[in-house]
Design a protein around this motif. Structure first.
Motif, mmCIF file in Angstrom:
data_model
loop_
_atom_site.group_PDB
_atom_site.id
_atom_site.type_symbol
_atom_site.label_atom_id
_atom_site.label_comp_id
_atom_site.label_asym_id
_atom_site.label_seq_id
_atom_site.Cartn_x
_atom_site.Cartn_y
_atom_site.Cartn_z
ATOM 1 N N TYR A 195 0.823 -1.213 0.000
ATOM 2 C CA TYR A 195 0.000 0.000 0.000
ATOM 3 C C TYR A 195 0.859 1.266 0.000
ATOM 4 O O TYR A 195 0.548 2.235 -0.692
ATOM 5 C CB TYR A 195 -0.965 -0.004 1.189
ATOM 6 C CG TYR A 195 -2.188 -0.858 0.948
ATOM 7 C CD1 TYR A 195 -3.269 -0.358 0.225
ATOM 8 C CD2 TYR A 195 -2.275 -2.167 1.417
ATOM 9 C CE1 TYR A 195 -4.397 -1.127 -0.008
ATOM 10 C CE2 TYR A 195 -3.399 -2.954 1.185
ATOM 11 C CZ TYR A 195 -4.451 -2.429 0.474
ATOM 12 O OH TYR A 195 -5.568 -3.199 0.223
ATOM 13 N N ILE A 196 1.946 1.269 0.758
ATOM 14 C CA ILE A 196 2.809 2.460 0.807
ATOM 15 C C ILE A 196 3.429 2.722 -0.555
ATOM 16 O O ILE A 196 3.472 3.863 -1.033
ATOM 17 C CB ILE A 196 3.902 2.296 1.882
ATOM 18 C CG1 ILE A 196 3.286 2.194 3.282
ATOM 19 C CG2 ILE A 196 4.907 3.450 1.814
ATOM 20 C CD1 ILE A 196 2.422 3.348 3.683
ATOM 21 N N LEU A 197 3.927 1.667 -1.225
ATOM 22 C CA LEU A 197 4.500 1.851 -2.560
ATOM 23 C C LEU A 197 3.433 2.330 -3.544
ATOM 24 O O LEU A 197 3.685 3.190 -4.395
ATOM 25 C CB LEU A 197 5.140 0.561 -3.054
ATOM 26 C CG LEU A 197 6.417 0.104 -2.338
ATOM 27 C CD1 LEU A 197 6.952 -1.176 -2.956
ATOM 28 C CD2 LEU A 197 7.493 1.193 -2.388
ATOM 29 N N GLY A 198 2.226 1.764 -3.436
ATOM 30 C CA GLY A 198 1.144 2.189 -4.319
ATOM 31 C C GLY A 198 0.740 3.638 -4.091
ATOM 32 O O GLY A 198 0.431 4.375 -5.038
ATOM 33 N N MET A 199 0.744 4.071 -2.833
ATOM 34 C CA MET A 199 0.373 5.451 -2.511
ATOM 35 C C MET A 199 1.410 6.449 -3.015
ATOM 36 O O MET A 199 1.084 7.595 -3.336
ATOM 37 C CB MET A 199 0.223 5.609 -0.992
ATOM 38 C CG MET A 199 -0.843 4.742 -0.351
ATOM 39 S SD MET A 199 -2.516 5.261 -0.707
ATOM 40 C CE MET A 199 -2.601 6.738 0.278
ATOM 41 N N GLY A 200 2.684 6.010 -3.079
ATOM 42 C CA GLY A 200 3.760 6.928 -3.442
ATOM 43 C C GLY A 200 3.996 7.082 -4.928
ATOM 44 O O GLY A 200 4.824 7.903 -5.346
ATOM 45 N N SER A 201 3.302 6.335 -5.761
ATOM 46 C CA SER A 201 3.545 6.350 -7.198
ATOM 47 C C SER A 201 3.286 7.720 -7.812
ATOM 48 O O SER A 201 2.243 8.336 -7.562
ATOM 49 C CB SER A 201 2.649 5.316 -7.885
ATOM 50 O OG SER A 201 2.722 5.452 -9.298
ATOM 51 N N PRO A 202 4.210 8.215 -8.651
ATOM 52 C CA PRO A 202 3.975 9.486 -9.345
ATOM 53 C C PRO A 202 3.164 9.319 -10.633
ATOM 54 O O PRO A 202 2.775 10.310 -11.236
ATOM 55 C CB PRO A 202 5.395 9.964 -9.661
ATOM 56 C CG PRO A 202 6.161 8.699 -9.847
ATOM 57 C CD PRO A 202 5.562 7.683 -8.900
ATOM 58 N N THR A 203 2.909 8.067 -11.040
ATOM 59 C CA THR A 203 2.260 7.813 -12.323
ATOM 60 C C THR A 203 0.854 7.229 -12.193
ATOM 61 O O THR A 203 -0.064 7.655 -12.883
ATOM 62 C CB THR A 203 3.121 6.856 -13.165
ATOM 63 O OG1 THR A 203 3.482 5.720 -12.357
ATOM 64 C CG2 THR A 203 4.377 7.556 -13.671
ATOM 65 N N PRO A 418 12.282 9.135 -2.260
ATOM 66 C CA PRO A 418 11.155 10.078 -2.171
ATOM 67 C C PRO A 418 9.798 9.387 -2.321
ATOM 68 O O PRO A 418 8.806 9.861 -1.756
ATOM 69 C CB PRO A 418 11.412 11.049 -3.328
ATOM 70 C CG PRO A 418 12.340 10.328 -4.258
ATOM 71 C CD PRO A 418 13.170 9.436 -3.395
ATOM 72 N N TYR A 419 9.749 8.268 -3.045
ATOM 73 C CA TYR A 419 8.466 7.583 -3.242
ATOM 74 C C TYR A 419 7.944 6.979 -1.949
ATOM 75 O O TYR A 419 6.736 6.986 -1.688
ATOM 76 C CB TYR A 419 8.601 6.501 -4.314
ATOM 77 C CG TYR A 419 9.111 7.015 -5.640
ATOM 78 C CD1 TYR A 419 8.545 8.149 -6.228
ATOM 79 C CD2 TYR A 419 10.160 6.389 -6.302
ATOM 80 C CE1 TYR A 419 8.999 8.629 -7.440
ATOM 81 C CE2 TYR A 419 10.626 6.863 -7.529
ATOM 82 C CZ TYR A 419 10.046 7.986 -8.090
ATOM 83 O OH TYR A 419 10.496 8.462 -9.295
ATOM 84 N N VAL A 420 8.852 6.451 -1.140
ATOM 85 C CA VAL A 420 8.438 5.870 0.141
ATOM 86 C C VAL A 420 7.931 6.967 1.072
ATOM 87 O O VAL A 420 6.879 6.826 1.719
ATOM 88 C CB VAL A 420 9.595 5.076 0.785
ATOM 89 C CG1 VAL A 420 9.261 4.682 2.222
ATOM 90 C CG2 VAL A 420 9.906 3.828 -0.038
ATOM 91 N N ALA A 421 8.674 8.065 1.152
ATOM 92 C CA ALA A 421 8.245 9.175 2.016
ATOM 93 C C ALA A 421 6.895 9.734 1.558
ATOM 94 O O ALA A 421 6.006 10.015 2.382
ATOM 95 C CB ALA A 421 9.310 10.272 2.013
ATOM 96 N N THR A 422 6.721 9.864 0.243
ATOM 97 C CA THR A 422 5.442 10.343 -0.288
ATOM 98 C C THR A 422 4.310 9.384 0.053
ATOM 99 O O THR A 422 3.219 9.803 0.464
ATOM 100 C CB THR A 422 5.530 10.525 -1.819
ATOM 101 O OG1 THR A 422 6.504 11.523 -2.105
ATOM 102 C CG2 THR A 422 4.184 10.945 -2.401
ATOM 103 N N GLY A 423 4.573 8.071 -0.129
ATOM 104 C CA GLY A 423 3.556 7.074 0.178
ATOM 105 C C GLY A 423 3.143 7.107 1.636
ATOM 106 O O GLY A 423 1.948 7.028 1.966
#
Length: 434
Positions: A195-203, A418-423
């Motif tokens: 879920y965290i990786l999915g939430m952090g996606s920029p695309t 940055p993707y993990v932090a964003t997620g």
């Protein structure tokens, strides 16, 4: 602590176990495509999750001197190039689709095996490994720049919204023959990373409502004097923590409970030990230094009378505490992977497994997957039945969580992703290092 007939210190014991466990990835990987075999059985396929753990383990191997940096760069590039260039599409013999990958792949061709599912969770482990490599290999040369580019492209290609299949939560996966699997990720488990990786996606990011829908399925329990977020198998409290340092950060659920997910895993580890001390089913060997019940290999699906008691044993199964299933099968790797959470009970247990039970004797990759002292076998050792196999999905967490305990390397690397932090932020986490 002692091992090999002489007294050794904690650091040396852990380094030896870490090195032995990492050797799996040195010797059980196809150097032509970077794929890692799921388990050490003849003609067995590769596991994309094990391959993800290998990608995360190569930086540890470089730091520990198990592997030269140049060799790790070569391995990592080979792996990432394979996944980027391998066939993506709805064909039943492809490698992946929509940026996700099939659970098991042929070790040589890299094509789908056993009509298995396109696995969202195993793809998450693979992508987490790729992102680890992308952060670690930061040199200004063409090879390491390519690692960073490929890791980024692979992550950006995953279509998380497609994997929702128009539902509130994420599906377990998809098959070209029948479409999406009926099961969805619900209840606290290793899907935190997913879920965290999915939430952090920029695309193709998951909506914030997706995470909220997932945590609404949580189950809070009181067991053996501990209140905690329940999940039965021990690995479910560990695998997301391989990459993410949950100390001091909280989402909405944990803010209400006044703890964080790291503390939750510490409590789950203690519940495991207390269950073994209580030993409600009176299995042989269970004690304060003999525990570790998780999804694991087993002696086989059969019912046998042992010392006048009818016992039901299982093959590979999601064993759990305290509600079962439990057939007396212990997984040492799952104990090691709890090292950062509760070293005061994990280190004596590791020592017991190495020196009293002799579980690493004559095993080039450290601990075998599981053992069962209750299962009747003709053997002079106190282990009883011992799995004949090593599994990549076990070896990786040993290497990585020993390193997190010793230096926090994986946690530090992923803080810089940055993707993990964003997620985490989009999932509502705040505090601590965030």
């Amino acid at each position: 602590m002692s091992g090999g007939g002489k007294s050794i210190g904690e650091a040396e014991l852990l380094e030896r176990l870490q090195h032995q466990s990492f050797s799996y990835f040195l010797h059980e990987t196809n150097p032509k495509n970077g794929l890692v075999i799921d388990k050490t059985a003849p003609d067995w396929p590769a596991s994309i999750a094990a391959t993800g753990f290998a990608l995360a383990a190569y930086p540890v191997a470089v730091e520990r001197g198990f592997m030269p940096r140049a060799a790790a760069v070569e391995r990592t590039l080979t792996t990432l190039r394979f996944f980027w260039n391998s066939p993506q599409g709805p064909e039943p013999d492809a490698t992946g689709y929509h940026g996700f990958y099939y659970h098991f792949l042929d070790m040589r061709s890299g094509r789908r095996m056993w009509q298995c599912e396109l696995s969202t969770i195993d793809s998450a482990f693979l992508l987490a490994g790729a992102l680890t490599a992308g952060v670690y290999f930061d040199a200004d040369n063409s090879a390491e720049r390519e690692i960073r580019t490929l890791a980024d492209q692979l992550y950006r290609r995953a279509d998380w919204q497609w994997a929702q299949n128009r539902g509130a939560t994420l599906t377990h996966g998809w098959k070209p023959e029948s479409g999406f699997l009926e099961f969805r990720w619900a209840g606290y488990d290793e899907a935190m990373l997913l879920y965290i990786l999915g939430m952090g996606s920029p695309t193709h990011p998951l909506p914030e409502t997706c995470y909220a829908a997932w945590i609404s399925t949580y189950r809070w329990e009181h067991c053996y004097g501990y209140e905690y977020l329940y999940a039965g198998p021990l690995f479910t409290h560990q695998l997301s923590h391989v990459w993410i340092d949950f100390r001091g950060i909280q989402d909405a659920f944990m803010r209400l409970k006044g703890i964080d997910y790291f503390e939750n895993s510490r409590r789950a580890t203690y519940v495991q030990q207390q269950y073994a001390i209580d030993n409600p089913h009176k299995f042989t060997g269970y004690s304060s230094c003999c525990w570790g019940i998780t999804a694991s290999d087993g002696p086989g699906a059969q019912t046998i009378k042992v010392d006048g008691v009818e016992r039901q044993f299982f093959d590979y199964l999601g064993r759990g505490v305290p509600y079962g299933p439990d057939d007396g099968t212990i997984a040492p790797w799952a104990v090691v992977t709890s090292l950062p959470f509760a070293p005061e009970i994990v280190l004596p247990t590791i020592n017991h497994y190495i020196n009293q039970v002799k579980l690493t004797a004559h095993n080039p990759y450290g601990f075998k997957a599981t053992f069962n002292p209750t299962y009747p076998v003709k053997s002079s050792n106190s282990c009883g039945w011992v799995s004949p196999w090593h599994y990549g999905l076990n070896q990786g967490p040993i290497v990585l969580m020993i390193e997190n305990y010793r230096t926090g390397l994986l946690w530090r690397l992923m803080r810089d992703c940055p993707y993990v932090a964003t997620g985490l932020r989009r999932a509502g986490f705040s505090g601590g290092w965030l």
